[in-house]
Scaffold this motif. Structure first.
Motif, PDB file in Angstrom:
ATOM      1  N   LEU A 137      27.530  30.026  13.300  1.00 21.76           N
ATOM      2  CA  LEU A 137      28.703  30.396  12.514  1.00 21.76           C
ATOM      3  C   LEU A 137      28.405  31.617  11.648  1.00 21.76           C
ATOM      4  CD1 LEU A 137      31.586  29.706  11.454  1.00 21.76           C
ATOM      5  CD2 LEU A 137      30.455  28.274   9.730  1.00 21.76           C
ATOM      6  N   HIS A 138      27.228  31.634  11.039  1.00 25.10           N
ATOM      7  CA  HIS A 138      26.935  32.723  10.116  1.00 25.10           C
ATOM      8  C   HIS A 138      26.389  33.966  10.806  1.00 25.10           C
ATOM      9  CE1 HIS A 138      28.282  30.563   6.673  1.00 25.10           C
ATOM     10  NE2 HIS A 138      27.572  29.507   7.042  1.00 25.10           N
ATOM     11  N   VAL A 139      25.884  33.831  12.013  1.00 27.54           N
ATOM     12  CA  VAL A 139      25.626  35.029  12.822  1.00 27.54           C
ATOM     13  C   VAL A 139      26.959  35.694  13.154  1.00 27.54           C
ATOM     14  CG1 VAL A 139      24.772  35.909  15.031  1.00 27.54           C
ATOM     15  CG2 VAL A 139      23.431  34.214  13.780  1.00 27.54           C
ATOM     16  N   MET A 140      27.947  34.893  13.516  1.00 26.03           N
ATOM     17  CA  MET A 140      29.282  35.425  13.791  1.00 26.03           C
ATOM     18  C   MET A 140      29.852  36.137  12.565  1.00 26.03           C
ATOM     19  SD  MET A 140      32.696  33.383  15.093  1.00 26.03           S
ATOM     20  CE  MET A 140      32.925  32.490  13.553  1.00 26.03           C
ATOM     21  N   GLU A 141      29.719  35.526  11.415  1.00 27.32           N
ATOM     22  CA  GLU A 141      30.195  36.116  10.160  1.00 27.32           C
ATOM     23  C   GLU A 141      29.505  37.457   9.901  1.00 27.32           C
ATOM     24  OE1 GLU A 141      30.387  34.152   5.809  1.00 27.32           O
ATOM     25  OE2 GLU A 141      28.391  34.258   6.675  1.00 27.32           O
ATOM     26  N   ALA A 142      28.189  37.494  10.102  1.00 30.19           N
ATOM     27  CA  ALA A 142      27.427  38.724   9.869  1.00 30.19           C
ATOM     28  C   ALA A 142      27.828  39.826  10.839  1.00 30.19           C
ATOM     29  CB  ALA A 142      25.935  38.434   9.993  1.00 30.19           C
ATOM     30  N   GLU A 167      30.698  43.372  21.743  1.00 28.48           N
ATOM     31  CA  GLU A 167      30.452  42.487  22.878  1.00 28.48           C
ATOM     32  C   GLU A 167      29.704  41.230  22.434  1.00 28.48           C
ATOM     33  OE1 GLU A 167      28.380  45.054  25.543  1.00 28.48           O
ATOM     34  OE2 GLU A 167      30.200  46.082  26.231  1.00 28.48           O
ATOM     35  N   SER A 168      28.707  41.412  21.558  1.00 26.58           N
ATOM     36  CA  SER A 168      27.965  40.257  21.038  1.00 26.58           C
ATOM     37  C   SER A 168      28.882  39.333  20.250  1.00 26.58           C
ATOM     38  CB  SER A 168      26.822  40.731  20.136  1.00 26.58           C
ATOM     39  OG  SER A 168      25.922  41.554  20.830  1.00 26.58           O
ATOM     40  N   LEU A 169      29.732  39.917  19.418  1.00 24.55           N
ATOM     41  CA  LEU A 169      30.633  39.129  18.575  1.00 24.55           C
ATOM     42  C   LEU A 169      31.665  38.396  19.414  1.00 24.55           C
ATOM     43  CD1 LEU A 169      31.690  38.268  15.830  1.00 24.55           C
ATOM     44  CD2 LEU A 169      32.895  40.455  15.663  1.00 24.55           C
ATOM     45  N   SER A 170      32.250  39.078  20.361  1.00 21.97           N
ATOM     46  CA  SER A 170      33.255  38.455  21.225  1.00 21.97           C
ATOM     47  C   SER A 170      32.662  37.279  21.987  1.00 21.97           C
ATOM     48  CB  SER A 170      33.820  39.493  22.197  1.00 21.97           C
ATOM     49  OG  SER A 170      34.767  38.906  23.055  1.00 21.97           O
ATOM     50  N   GLU A 171      31.464  37.465  22.510  1.00 24.31           N
ATOM     51  CA  GLU A 171      30.814  36.383  23.247  1.00 24.31           C
ATOM     52  C   GLU A 171      30.536  35.191  22.340  1.00 24.31           C
ATOM     53  OE1 GLU A 171      26.632  35.345  25.526  1.00 24.31           O
ATOM     54  OE2 GLU A 171      27.257  37.454  25.419  1.00 24.31           O
ATOM     55  N   LEU A 172      30.121  35.464  21.096  1.00 24.00           N
ATOM     56  CA  LEU A 172      29.807  34.374  20.180  1.00 24.00           C
ATOM     57  C   LEU A 172      31.059  33.607  19.772  1.00 24.00           C
ATOM     58  CD1 LEU A 172      27.751  32.784  18.617  1.00 24.00           C
ATOM     59  CD2 LEU A 172      27.741  34.557  16.855  1.00 24.00           C
ATOM     60  N   HIS A 211      32.627  22.886   7.012  1.00 20.21           N
ATOM     61  CA  HIS A 211      32.337  23.850   8.071  1.00 20.21           C
ATOM     62  C   HIS A 211      33.505  23.987   9.040  1.00 20.21           C
ATOM     63  CE1 HIS A 211      27.982  23.215   6.915  1.00 20.21           C
ATOM     64  NE2 HIS A 211      28.088  24.527   6.958  1.00 20.21           N
ATOM     65  N   ASP A 212      34.207  22.891   9.285  1.00 21.41           N
ATOM     66  CA  ASP A 212      35.386  22.960  10.161  1.00 21.41           C
ATOM     67  C   ASP A 212      36.417  23.947   9.623  1.00 21.41           C
ATOM     68  OD1 ASP A 212      34.313  21.072  11.859  1.00 21.41           O
ATOM     69  OD2 ASP A 212      35.583  19.426  11.189  1.00 21.41           O
ATOM     70  N   ILE A 213      36.752  23.816   8.339  1.00 25.43           N
ATOM     71  CA  ILE A 213      37.795  24.677   7.785  1.00 25.43           C
ATOM     72  C   ILE A 213      37.273  26.101   7.597  1.00 25.43           C
ATOM     73  CG2 ILE A 213      37.336  24.131   5.349  1.00 25.43           C
ATOM     74  CD1 ILE A 213      40.791  24.622   7.049  1.00 25.43           C
ATOM     75  N   GLU A 214      36.006  26.239   7.273  1.00 23.88           N
ATOM     76  CA  GLU A 214      35.426  27.578   7.148  1.00 23.88           C
ATOM     77  C   GLU A 214      35.431  28.298   8.496  1.00 23.88           C
ATOM     78  OE1 GLU A 214      31.401  29.740   5.354  1.00 23.88           O
ATOM     79  OE2 GLU A 214      31.271  27.682   6.114  1.00 23.88           O
ATOM     80  N   ALA A 215      35.029  27.607   9.538  1.00 24.30           N
ATOM     81  CA  ALA A 215      34.979  28.215  10.861  1.00 24.30           C
ATOM     82  C   ALA A 215      36.367  28.610  11.352  1.00 24.30           C
ATOM     83  CB  ALA A 215      34.330  27.259  11.861  1.00 24.30           C
ATOM     84  N   SER A 216      37.387  27.861  10.946  1.00 22.08           N
ATOM     85  CA  SER A 216      38.740  28.188  11.427  1.00 22.08           C
ATOM     86  C   SER A 216      39.140  29.594  11.015  1.00 22.08           C
ATOM     87  CB  SER A 216      39.746  27.157  10.906  1.00 22.08           C
ATOM     88  OG  SER A 216      39.982  27.311   9.512  1.00 22.08           O
ATOM     89  N   GLU A 273      39.167  35.698  11.775  1.00 21.29           N
ATOM     90  CA  GLU A 273      38.767  36.986  11.214  1.00 21.29           C
ATOM     91  C   GLU A 273      38.022  37.820  12.246  1.00 21.29           C
ATOM     92  OE1 GLU A 273      36.456  38.443   7.215  1.00 21.29           O
ATOM     93  OE2 GLU A 273      35.362  37.099   8.562  1.00 21.29           O
ATOM     94  N   ALA A 274      37.118  37.199  12.983  1.00 19.62           N
ATOM     95  CA  ALA A 274      36.346  37.917  13.999  1.00 19.62           C
ATOM     96  C   ALA A 274      37.257  38.493  15.075  1.00 19.62           C
ATOM     97  CB  ALA A 274      35.314  36.988  14.623  1.00 19.62           C
ATOM     98  N   ALA A 275      38.166  37.677  15.587  1.00 19.36           N
ATOM     99  CA  ALA A 275      39.073  38.142  16.636  1.00 19.36           C
ATOM    100  C   ALA A 275      39.989  39.256  16.135  1.00 19.36           C
ATOM    101  CB  ALA A 275      39.900  36.973  17.175  1.00 19.36           C
ATOM    102  N   CYS A 276      40.455  39.121  14.900  1.00 18.47           N
ATOM    103  CA  CYS A 276      41.331  40.157  14.328  1.00 18.47           C
ATOM    104  C   CYS A 276      40.561  41.444  14.074  1.00 18.47           C
ATOM    105  CB  CYS A 276      41.963  39.653  13.031  1.00 18.47           C
ATOM    106  SG  CYS A 276      43.181  38.336  13.262  1.00 18.47           S
TER     107      CYS A 276
END
Length: 426
Positions: free
Chosen positions: A209-214, A238-243, A277-282, A287-290
Motif C-alpha cells: 500500500l505504501h509503495v503505491m502511495e510513494a 508502469e510500476s504504479l499501474s501494475e501495483l 487500512h481498508d478505508i485508507e486504501a480506498s 488517487e493513484a489512478a487519477c
C-alpha cells in the motif's frame, strides 16, 4: 461543511504543526525523538526510525507547498539533513530502518516500507525546494560551473535512486508486488517482519500500500523538478499501474476487505481485517489512478473503491460514536474496538473521497460524525496533538506514546491537508 473546513484548518495550523515543531526535535543529536510521552516529555536515548523522519519530511514539505509559506521548510530541512547524514547507506544505497541517537545503525536492513516512505518524503521535499526556492532566474543562476545539479534535483535523485533500488531488489517479477525486506546489502533475508505486531512473511498489504502511495507522489512531483524526465516517469507510471492492479486482484478480497499477510504467490496467511487500512486504501487507490490520468484504469477500479468505502462504513464504524474501530479476526469472533489516531484520520480521507465520487450524503455524514468524534475525544486539549489510542469507552490509553517512531505528524496532518486541498479553502 464550511464549519468543518474552518475547524480542520484551525486544527492543522494551531495544533498539529506547531506541536511537532516544538516537541519532536532532538537538536543535540540532530534527529527526532523516538518516544514522547503524554506529558510531552521526550526520551532522547531511544532509537529513531526512518519512517518517523520521512513522515516529518513529507508533512512540512507538503504544507510549505500548499501555503507557499517557506517558514515550514525549516522543519523539512531538518528532516532532510537527518536522513542524508544519518540514515542514508552510502555503501549499499537506500536507508537504514533505524539508527541510534548518534546515527549508528540500529536495524540496518532495508525494510521496504521504510524505503517507500523515504521516497515519498524526498520527492515532496524536492518539489518544495523547486517551488519555493528555485523559481526565479536568480536562484537558477546560483549554481557554480562545478555544480551539475540544483538542490531540488539532488533531493529528487535520492528519491529516484530509491525507486530504482526497489524495482531491482524488492519487486517480484513472477507474482507482482513488493517483498517485505532485504538485508542491508539488498540480498535476501529471513528477517522480514515490519514490527512486533506484524507477521514475519514474504509480502504484506501494508508495505505494498505504501509503495503505491510513494510511487504516486514520485510520479506527481517528478515533472516539477525534471520537466523533461519522460522515460523514467513512464517507467514509474508502469510500476504504479501494475501495483494498483496487483492490489485489487491479489490483496483485496471479494468481501471488500484487504488481506494482511501473504507468501510470495499471494497465499493468504491471516484472516485479520484492518478497517483503517481498508478505508485508507480506498482513497489511495483512487488517487493513484487519477494521478496517472488513466481513464481505463479508473473505470476498472471505480466500483471497487466505492465498495471498499461502503464496507468500511458498514462494518468498521461504531454507529453510536461515529468513529472507526481497529480490527477483527477469526471471522469476527475477536474484535478490537480501540480508537486509534491514524484510523480516525484515514476514515476522514476515505469517506470524503467516497462522497466526492458518489455525492451520497451518507459519506458526508460519516465525515462530519468522524470529525466530531475526533474533536470531542481524540484530541488532547491539555497537552496538544491527538491521543494515540482510546479505549472503547473513549478513555486515553496512557501507555501508548504521544509521539515517536510510529506516531508523527503524518496521518492527521495529511487528513487536514487533503480536506483543505479538496475544498479549496487554503
Amino acid at each position: 461543511m464550511e464549519k468543518l473546513y474552518k475547524s480542520v484548518k484551525d486544527e492543522l495550523f494551531n495544533d498539529i504543526l506547531p506541536y511537532w515543531q516544538k516537541h519532536s526535535r532532538d537538536y543535540k543529536n540532530t534527529g527526532f525523538y523516538g518516544h514522547i510521552d503524554n506529558n510531552n516529555v521526550p526520551d532522547s536515548t531511544c532509537e529513531r526510525s526512518i519512517v518517523m523522519t520521512a513522515r516529518f519530511l513529507w508533512t512540512y514539505s507538503t504544507v510549505a507547498r500548499l501555503t507557499k509559506d517557506s517558514s515550514y521548510m525549516e522543519m523539512a530541512d531538518f528532516a532532510y539533513n537527518t536522513i542524508i547524514t544519518k540514515y542514508w547507506d552510502k555503501e549499499n544505497g537506500g536507508v537504514y530502518w533505524s539508527v541510534l541517537p548518534d546515527g549508528t545503525p540500529k536495524i540496518s536492513k532495508k525494510q521496504i516500507y521504510g524505503e517507500a516512505f523515504c521516497c515519498y518524503g524526498l520527492s515532496e521535499y524536492a518539489a518544495a525546494i523547486k517551488e519555493l526556492r528555485e523559481t526565479t532566474s536568480d536562484a537558477a543562476d546560483e549554481k557554480t560551473e562545478d555544480e551539475k545539479e540544483s538542490p531540488s534535483q539532488i533531493a529528487m535523485n535520492y528519491a529516484l535512486d530509491l525507486y530504482s533500488l526497489l524495482e531491482k531488489h524488492a519487486y517480484d517479477p513472477d507474482f507482482g508486488g513488493y517483498v517485505e525486506a532485504r538485508a542491508v546489502n539488498w540480498e535476501t533475508t529471513t528477517d522480514m517482519r515490519l514490527s512486533s505486531k506484524d507477521m514475519n512473511c514474504s509480502k504484506s498489504m501494508n508495505t505494498n500500500l505504501h509503495v503505491m502511495e510513494a510511487y504516486t507522489n514520485l510520479y506527481r512531483t517528478l515533472p516539477v523538478v525534471f520537466p523533461d524526465a519522460g522515460p523514467i516517469r513512464t517507467e514509474i507510471a508502469e510500476s504504479l499501474s501494475e501495483l494498483v492492479k496487483t492490489t485489487v486482484e491479489c490483496i483485496l478480497q471479494p468481501n471488500g476487505h484487504l488481506s494482511m499477510f501473504f507468501n510470495m504467490d499471494w497465499k493468504i496467511l491471516s484472516d485479520e481485517i484492518s478497517y483503517g487500512h481498508d478505508i485508507e486504501a480506498s482513497w489511495l487507490l483512487w488517487e493513484a489512478a487519477c494521478e496517472l490520468n488513466d481513464e481505463e484504469l479508473k473505470a476498472q477500479i471505480k466500483d471497487t473503491v466505492i465498495k471498499m468505502a461502503q464496507v468500511a462504513l458498514e462494518e468498521g464504524v461504531d454507529k453510536k460514536e461515529g468513529c472507526m474501530e481497529n480490527f477483527s479476526k477469526e471471522n469476527g469472533k475477536i474484535r478490537d474496538r480501540r480508537r486509534v489516531w491514524w484510523i480516525q484520520a484515514e476514515a476522514i480521507n476515505g469517506f470524503y473521497n467516497a462522497w466526492e465520487m458518489t455525492s451520497h450524503t451518507k459519506y458526508k455524514e460519516a465525515v462530519l460524525k468522524q470529525w466530531d468524534f475526533i474533536q470531542n475525544h481524540q484530541i488532547d486539549k491539555v497537552n496538544g496533538e491527538w491521543w494515540n489510542e482510546l479505549t472503547p469507552e473513549n478513555t486515553p490509553i496512557l501507555t501508548e506514546s504521544k509521539g515517536g517512531n510510529w506516531k508523527t505528524s503524518y496521518h492527521n496532518a495529511r487528513t487536514c491537508i487533503e480536506i483543505l486541498r479538496r475544498s479549496h479553502t487554503v
